[in-house]
Design a protein around this motif. Structure first.
Motif, PDB file in Angstrom:
ATOM      1  N   ALA A 244       0.725  -1.018  -0.439  1.00  0.00           N
ATOM      2  CA  ALA A 244      -0.021   0.212  -0.153  1.00  0.00           C
ATOM      3  C   ALA A 244       0.771   1.660   0.236  1.00  0.00           C
ATOM      4  CB  ALA A 244      -1.141   0.244   1.319  1.00  0.00           C
ATOM      5  N   ILE A 245       0.165   2.479  -0.338  1.00  0.00           N
ATOM      6  CA  ILE A 245       0.508   3.725  -0.432  1.00  0.00           C
ATOM      7  C   ILE A 245      -0.022   5.080   0.838  1.00  0.00           C
ATOM      8  CG2 ILE A 245       1.433   5.676  -1.845  1.00  0.00           C
ATOM      9  CD1 ILE A 245       1.773   4.284  -4.586  1.00  0.00           C
ATOM     10  N   ARG A 246       0.771   5.415   0.984  1.00  0.00           N
ATOM     11  CA  ARG A 246       0.407   6.223   2.175  1.00  0.00           C
ATOM     12  C   ARG A 246      -0.823   7.462   1.271  1.00  0.00           C
ATOM     13  NH1 ARG A 246       1.602   1.796   4.408  1.00  0.00           N
ATOM     14  NH2 ARG A 246       1.394   1.889   6.921  1.00  0.00           N
ATOM     15  N   ASN A 247      -1.463   7.819   2.057  1.00  0.00           N
ATOM     16  CA  ASN A 247      -2.461   9.145   0.966  1.00  0.00           C
ATOM     17  C   ASN A 247      -2.377   9.790   2.019  1.00  0.00           C
ATOM     18  OD1 ASN A 247      -4.038   6.887  -1.607  1.00  0.00           O
ATOM     19  ND2 ASN A 247      -5.220   6.878   0.817  1.00  0.00           N
ATOM     20  N   VAL A 248      -1.006  10.666   1.340  1.00  0.00           N
ATOM     21  CA  VAL A 248      -0.394  11.885   2.358  1.00  0.00           C
ATOM     22  C   VAL A 248      -0.217  12.966   1.220  1.00  0.00           C
ATOM     23  CG1 VAL A 248       0.405  10.843   3.720  1.00  0.00           C
ATOM     24  CG2 VAL A 248       2.097  10.599   1.939  1.00  0.00           C
ATOM     25  N   GLU A 249      -0.320  12.357  -0.293  1.00  0.00           N
ATOM     26  CA  GLU A 249       0.662  13.743  -1.367  1.00  0.00           C
ATOM     27  C   GLU A 249      -0.714  15.072  -1.341  1.00  0.00           C
ATOM     28  OE1 GLU A 249      -0.475  10.259  -1.488  1.00  0.00           O
ATOM     29  OE2 GLU A 249       0.879   9.715  -2.799  1.00  0.00           O
ATOM     30  N   TRP A 250      -1.950  15.040  -0.493  1.00  0.00           N
ATOM     31  CA  TRP A 250      -2.847  15.844   0.092  1.00  0.00           C
ATOM     32  C   TRP A 250      -1.736  17.278   0.885  1.00  0.00           C
ATOM     33  CZ3 TRP A 250      -5.706  17.025   3.733  1.00  0.00           C
ATOM     34  CH2 TRP A 250      -6.441  16.772   4.534  1.00  0.00           C
ATOM     35  N   LEU A 251      -1.119  16.269   1.654  1.00  0.00           N
ATOM     36  CA  LEU A 251      -0.848  16.783   2.812  1.00  0.00           C
ATOM     37  C   LEU A 251       0.890  17.451   2.345  1.00  0.00           C
ATOM     38  CD1 LEU A 251      -1.232  15.104   5.375  1.00  0.00           C
ATOM     39  CD2 LEU A 251      -2.920  16.863   4.837  1.00  0.00           C
ATOM     40  N   THR A 436       2.808  -4.796   6.155  1.00  0.00           N
ATOM     41  CA  THR A 436       1.868  -4.566   7.186  1.00  0.00           C
ATOM     42  C   THR A 436       1.910  -3.799   8.383  1.00  0.00           C
ATOM     43  OG1 THR A 436       0.563  -6.768   7.675  1.00  0.00           O
ATOM     44  CG2 THR A 436       0.203  -5.696   5.221  1.00  0.00           C
ATOM     45  N   VAL A 437       3.122  -4.741   8.922  1.00  0.00           N
ATOM     46  CA  VAL A 437       4.019  -3.574  10.569  1.00  0.00           C
ATOM     47  C   VAL A 437       4.952  -2.805   9.615  1.00  0.00           C
ATOM     48  CG1 VAL A 437       3.893  -4.386  12.948  1.00  0.00           C
ATOM     49  CG2 VAL A 437       2.113  -5.268  11.616  1.00  0.00           C
ATOM     50  N   ALA A 438       4.980  -1.724   9.741  1.00  0.00           N
ATOM     51  CA  ALA A 438       6.818  -1.917   9.783  1.00  0.00           C
ATOM     52  C   ALA A 438       6.505  -1.174  11.262  1.00  0.00           C
ATOM     53  CB  ALA A 438       6.577  -0.955   8.394  1.00  0.00           C
ATOM     54  N   LEU A 439       8.417  -1.024  11.297  1.00  0.00           N
ATOM     55  CA  LEU A 439       8.951  -0.022  12.478  1.00  0.00           C
ATOM     56  C   LEU A 439       9.317   0.668  11.487  1.00  0.00           C
ATOM     57  CD1 LEU A 439      10.420  -3.628  14.502  1.00  0.00           C
ATOM     58  CD2 LEU A 439       9.251  -1.707  14.868  1.00  0.00           C
ATOM     59  N   THR A 440       9.627   2.303  11.999  1.00  0.00           N
ATOM     60  CA  THR A 440      10.297   2.910  11.218  1.00  0.00           C
ATOM     61  C   THR A 440      11.219   3.857  11.727  1.00  0.00           C
ATOM     62  OG1 THR A 440       8.772   5.212  11.437  1.00  0.00           O
ATOM     63  CG2 THR A 440       7.979   3.492   9.982  1.00  0.00           C
ATOM     64  N   GLY A 441      11.496   3.475  12.818  1.00  0.00           N
ATOM     65  CA  GLY A 441      13.217   3.730  12.938  1.00  0.00           C
ATOM     66  C   GLY A 441      14.180   3.026  13.258  1.00  0.00           C
ATOM     67  N   TYR A 442      15.472   3.456  14.019  1.00  0.00           N
ATOM     68  CA  TYR A 442      16.943   2.791  13.891  1.00  0.00           C
ATOM     69  C   TYR A 442      16.767   1.940  15.240  1.00  0.00           C
ATOM     70  CZ  TYR A 442      21.467   2.679  14.282  1.00  0.00           C
ATOM     71  OH  TYR A 442      22.719   2.502  15.021  1.00  0.00           O
ATOM     72  N   VAL A 443      16.890   0.053  14.509  1.00  0.00           N
ATOM     73  CA  VAL A 443      17.536  -1.177  15.372  1.00  0.00           C
ATOM     74  C   VAL A 443      18.909  -0.830  15.288  1.00  0.00           C
ATOM     75  CG1 VAL A 443      16.423  -2.853  16.330  1.00  0.00           C
ATOM     76  CG2 VAL A 443      14.771  -1.965  15.101  1.00  0.00           C
ATOM     77  N   PRO A 444      19.538  -0.724  17.133  1.00  0.00           N
ATOM     78  CA  PRO A 444      21.008  -0.116  16.993  1.00  0.00           C
ATOM     79  C   PRO A 444      21.930  -1.738  16.151  1.00  0.00           C
ATOM     80  CG  PRO A 444      19.720  -0.022  18.786  1.00  0.00           C
ATOM     81  CD  PRO A 444      18.947  -0.194  17.971  1.00  0.00           C
TER      82      PRO A 444
END
Lengths: 451, 69
Positions: A244-251, A436-444
């Motif tokens: 999927a793609i997040r619908n954020v372009e309008w922002l 469908t679950v994504a961690l989007t930070g940093y895992v050392p």
């Protein structure tokens, strides 16, 4: 009480599950002001999970999945209207056509859309589908009714696997291609992905792993595809299930922290600006959000889960009308389910946030098991296959940061398999399917390899 | 009327399958499939199923009326 919002104007952008549940919750919280819900699809809120299951199996028509209301939120529904921008200074949502809606608080719940096939000319071939909307499902179900010779599913994530399962149940020949080593590996890790691969093959799916589709063939009508291993698949229907793609372009011009992973917010569902400053009148809920979770190192989570849309919408609605000290955090654990090839798969926690797994109950051979995921000695997730009743116990272990491997508790005996094995979660960039679950930070300790 | 089941909650007790077999059915050992559009003559059965669900996962209600303006 000071800071409480009972009157005024609230706009919800997004008329799907999160938007509907938020509207209901706002009224339940005592908000009596003007409530407007904007949705770019022409339909009232409808449920999407049945689109890849009941609808493709022919049990329910695509236009029958309208979501029931808990109570009528008495909102004004602007359906078939696209929001094109947000002006946080003037506090207005801009609409397609030049109109704009003033707000005191706005909730952004614009969700996601299907990632299209990257080549537009090939994507436009007759017989090539994605599956996200009611129209997608209606069109695909009609093609399956017509009895195609073979269906090609690109991507072995949950949606792709459920589509393949429905096709096999209808007796249709189906090929699944997945760039990773097995289906569902991005969500469940190595061990369970092997079970997923076995289930697909046992049910007659022509599963091609480690392979990508390089070209869709056809002259107006889709006729087949070329694969990266040099082979060719002849098929008359193709479903692109690449996530999927997040619908954020309008922002884009709004100054909010919106990007490919979603719109970042705090634990109270308040959106961040691009400078990381929290706003006080822009809230976020559902698939489009990206929020911190204390159980997973305060990393921002991006989820595409039904249950999260509901839970987060309720918290966002509460916080939109409550003064600061009475606001609540959104701490619900990620949970999801999938029904495919006769198996019921349920998950709680974040399976990809793991280094080891252990089968705590049942076995792979029995096709009935509870697998527990651990990260640095504590339980972070659990997945059951046809064992949904035990999941709650493991949920409790995750919530209390219990040690991994877990002590036998729900089970009346020792762990089914004593020895934890590596969880084998791949770098998401090697997969066809988006997680469908994504961690989007940093895992050392996670150094992602570039492929 | 429309129904939706919170399958995050559902644990496969299948009370609904006994009470409203035309609307709910098991798919495999514990996967639940249901017809979201509830015909009038099934509404009472679904109401009973919703009341009997041990994890209270079933919602029955009207959908939002209307469409594109």
């Amino acid at each position: 009480m000071h800071g409480e919002l009972t009157d005024g104007r609230i706009v919800i952008v997004g008329a799907s599950l999160a938007g509907l549940r938020a509207a209901e919750a706002l009224r339940a919280q005592g908000f009596t002001g003007s409530l407007t819900v904007v949705g770019d699809e022409p339909h009232p809120p409808y449920d999407r999970p049945p689109l890849s299951k009941q609808v493709l199996l022919g049990i329910a028509p695509a236009d029958s999945t309208g979501l029931p209301m808990r109570a009528d939120p008495k909102a004004e529904w602007l359906l078939g209207v696209r929001a094109t921008g947000l002006d946080p200074l003037a506090r207005r949502v801009l609409l397609d056509g030049g109109e704009s809606l003033p707000y005191d608080r706005v909730l952004i719940a614009t969700g996601t859309r299907a990632r299209p096939w990257p080549n537009p000319a090939e994507a436009a071939l007759d017989g090539v589908f994605t599956l996200r909307t009611r129209e997608d499902a209606a069109g695909l179900a009609e093609r399956l009714d017509a009895g195609p010779e073979r269906v090609l599913v690109i991507g072995g994530g949950f949606t792709g696997s459920e589509i393949a399962s429905a096709c096999r149940e209808r007796g249709l020949a189906v090929t699944v291609t997945e760039r990773g080593p097995a289906p569902l590996v991005g969500a469940l890790g190595g061990t369970l992905s092997k079970l997923a691969a076995v289930m697909q093959r046992n049910h007659g799916v022509d599963l091609r792993t480690g392979a990508t589709v390089t070209r869709l063939l056809g002259d107006g009508r889709f006729t087949g595809a070329e694969l990266s291993d040099g082979s060719r698949v002849d098929a008359d229907v193709c479903v692109v299930a690449l996530g999927a793609i997040r619908n954020v372009e309008w922002l884009a011009e709004s100054g909010l922290a919106a990007g490919p992973r979603g719109l970042a917010c705090d634990a109270g569902c308040r959106a961040f600006t691009m400078y990381g400053i929290v706003t006080d009148d822009v809230f976020v809920a559902g698939d489009v959000s990206r929020f911190p979770h204390p159980l997973f190192g305060y990393q921002l989570l991006s989820l595409e889960h039904w249950g999260n849309a509901v839970a987060q919408a309720e918290v966002a609605a509460h916080n939109m009308v409550s003064p600061g000290p009475l606001r609540r955090p959104h701490l619900a654990l990620p949970t999801f389910w999938s029904t495919q090839f006769g198996l019921n798969i349920k998950s709680v926690g974040v399976p990809t946030y793991s280094d080891h797994v252990v089968i705590a109950q049942g076995s792979l051979e029995a096709r009935r098991l509870a697998m527990v995921y651990g990260y640095r000695g504590r339980v972070t997730a659990a997945v059951t296959v046809d064992m949904a009743k035990v999941l709650e116990y493991y949920q409790h272990l995750i919530e209390t940061a219990a040690p991994f491997p877990p002590p036998p508790g729900a089970a009346d005996r020792a762990l089914a398999a004593e020895i934890p094995v590596p969880s084998d979660v791949p770098d998401p960039s090697v997969l066809s399917h988006g997680p469908t679950v994504a961690l989007t930070g940093y895992v050392p300790d996670r150094r992602l390899t570039v492929v | 009327m429309r129904t939706v089941v919170d399958l995050t909650r559902c644990q496969g007790y299948a009370q609904c399958v006994f009470l409203a077999p035309d609307v709910f059915r098991l798919h495999g050992e514990e996967g639940l499939l249901y017809a979201p559009a509830v015909p009038d003559d099934q509404v009472e059965r679904v109401r009973r199923a919703a009341a009997a669900c041990p994890v209270q996962a079933i919602l029955l209600g009207e959908e939002v009326s209307g469409g594109a303006r």
